[in-house]
Design a protein around this motif. Structure first.
Motif, PDB file in Angstrom:
ATOM      1  N   VAL A  79       0.852  -1.197   0.000  1.00  0.00           N
ATOM      2  CA  VAL A  79       0.000   0.000   0.000  1.00  0.00           C
ATOM      3  C   VAL A  79       0.885   1.242   0.000  1.00  0.00           C
ATOM      4  O   VAL A  79       0.658   2.189  -0.764  1.00  0.00           O
ATOM      5  N   ASN A  82       2.514   1.764  -3.443  1.00  0.00           N
ATOM      6  CA  ASN A  82       1.555   2.352  -4.385  1.00  0.00           C
ATOM      7  C   ASN A  82       1.301   3.816  -4.075  1.00  0.00           C
ATOM      8  O   ASN A  82       1.199   4.643  -4.984  1.00  0.00           O
ATOM      9  N   ALA A  83       1.212   4.165  -2.790  1.00  0.00           N
ATOM     10  CA  ALA A  83       0.990   5.562  -2.402  1.00  0.00           C
ATOM     11  C   ALA A  83       2.184   6.431  -2.795  1.00  0.00           C
ATOM     12  O   ALA A  83       2.004   7.554  -3.286  1.00  0.00           O
ATOM     13  N   ILE A 131      -3.899   3.979  -7.620  1.00  0.00           N
ATOM     14  CA  ILE A 131      -5.035   4.144  -6.696  1.00  0.00           C
ATOM     15  C   ILE A 131      -5.766   2.812  -6.527  1.00  0.00           C
ATOM     16  O   ILE A 131      -6.003   2.358  -5.400  1.00  0.00           O
ATOM     17  N   VAL A 132      -6.127   2.188  -7.632  1.00  0.00           N
ATOM     18  CA  VAL A 132      -6.881   0.928  -7.578  1.00  0.00           C
ATOM     19  C   VAL A 132      -6.026  -0.185  -6.967  1.00  0.00           C
ATOM     20  O   VAL A 132      -6.478  -0.919  -6.073  1.00  0.00           O
ATOM     21  N   ASN A 133      -4.795  -0.316  -7.417  1.00  0.00           N
ATOM     22  CA  ASN A 133      -3.912  -1.363  -6.918  1.00  0.00           C
ATOM     23  C   ASN A 133      -3.651  -1.183  -5.416  1.00  0.00           C
ATOM     24  O   ASN A 133      -3.686  -2.154  -4.656  1.00  0.00           O
ATOM     25  N   GLY A 134      -3.407   0.037  -5.006  1.00  0.00           N
ATOM     26  CA  GLY A 134      -3.182   0.311  -3.587  1.00  0.00           C
ATOM     27  C   GLY A 134      -4.416   0.026  -2.745  1.00  0.00           C
ATOM     28  O   GLY A 134      -4.316  -0.503  -1.635  1.00  0.00           O
ATOM     29  N   ALA A 135      -5.591   0.353  -3.281  1.00  0.00           N
ATOM     30  CA  ALA A 135      -6.837   0.092  -2.549  1.00  0.00           C
ATOM     31  C   ALA A 135      -7.074  -1.411  -2.390  1.00  0.00           C
ATOM     32  O   ALA A 135      -7.478  -1.879  -1.318  1.00  0.00           O
ATOM     33  N   ILE A 136      -6.808  -2.163  -3.434  1.00  0.00           N
ATOM     34  CA  ILE A 136      -6.977  -3.622  -3.340  1.00  0.00           C
ATOM     35  C   ILE A 136      -5.941  -4.207  -2.378  1.00  0.00           C
ATOM     36  O   ILE A 136      -6.260  -5.083  -1.565  1.00  0.00           O
ATOM     37  N   LEU A 138      -4.674  -2.700   0.148  1.00  0.00           N
ATOM     38  CA  LEU A 138      -5.143  -2.338   1.489  1.00  0.00           C
ATOM     39  C   LEU A 138      -6.282  -3.267   1.921  1.00  0.00           C
ATOM     40  O   LEU A 138      -6.287  -3.780   3.049  1.00  0.00           O
ATOM     41  N   GLY A 139      -7.224  -3.486   1.026  1.00  0.00           N
ATOM     42  CA  GLY A 139      -8.341  -4.371   1.346  1.00  0.00           C
ATOM     43  C   GLY A 139      -7.886  -5.783   1.671  1.00  0.00           C
ATOM     44  O   GLY A 139      -8.364  -6.385   2.640  1.00  0.00           O
TER      45      GLY A 139
END
Length: 181
Positions: A79, A82-83, A131-136, A138-139
């Protein structure tokens, strides 16, 4: 060059090592892998603000994992990466030369305005990916099993990145054909 190879190897193997070590090695000891990854990034600190933030964040995650002996801080590293990449790419959109153009210029080429605009748009696409890769990531770190997290961050995210590279390459070939004769 050796440090770059070591950084890439540690980054690629990190999710697998965390998954394999889970339940066998205390998280505070697994944190040494993240510390090693951060140390290999030290030569890049003078080159990139994203690298500086990434290393600083990795050191915070290492400290949290050592202090708490929990796996979650270690699972948050993708995460963070990616950020940091999002921050670097997004910031470059506000500058005259976007991140993608900066990388393309390493070959010593100069580009017409239409190509510069194209590369700025590609930079925006990469921002969306981060954004999408980092969110996934994180999830999966928060709510999925270690195996699912490892599969996503260690295999699927790299496959998606490769797919994006491939699609962009095909679009770039078409763009060049349309704009350069």
């Amino acid at each position: 060059m050796l440090m770059t190879v070591l950084t890439v190897a540690l980054t690629l193997l990190y999710p697998l090592a965390i998954w394999l070590g889970h339940g066998k090695v205390e998280p505070r000891w697994l944190a040494m892998l993240l510390l090693a990854a951060a140390v290999t990034r030290l030569p890049a600190l003078r080159l990139s603000g994203a690298a500086r933030w990434s290393v600083a964040g990795a050191l915070v995650l290492v400290a949290c994992a050592i202090w708490s002996n929990l796996l979650l801080p270690l699972k948050l590293y993708p995460v963070l990466v990616n950020a940091a990449l999002l921050g670097g790419f997004a910031y470059s959109i506000t500058t005259p030369v976007s991140a993608v153009e900066r990388m393309a210029r390493l070959r010593g080429e100069d580009f017409p305005p239409v190509a510069q605009a194209y590369m700025r748009n590609v930079t925006k696409v990469w921002c969306g990916f981060f954004i999408v890769n980092g969110a996934i990531a994180l999830g999966t770190a928060l709510w999925a099993s270690e195996a699912a997290w490892s599969l996503y961050t260690g295999v699927i995210s790299y496959a998606l990145m490769g797919l994006l590279f491939g699609v962009e390459y095909l679009v770039r070939l078409r763009f060049k054909r349309l704009h350069h004769g």
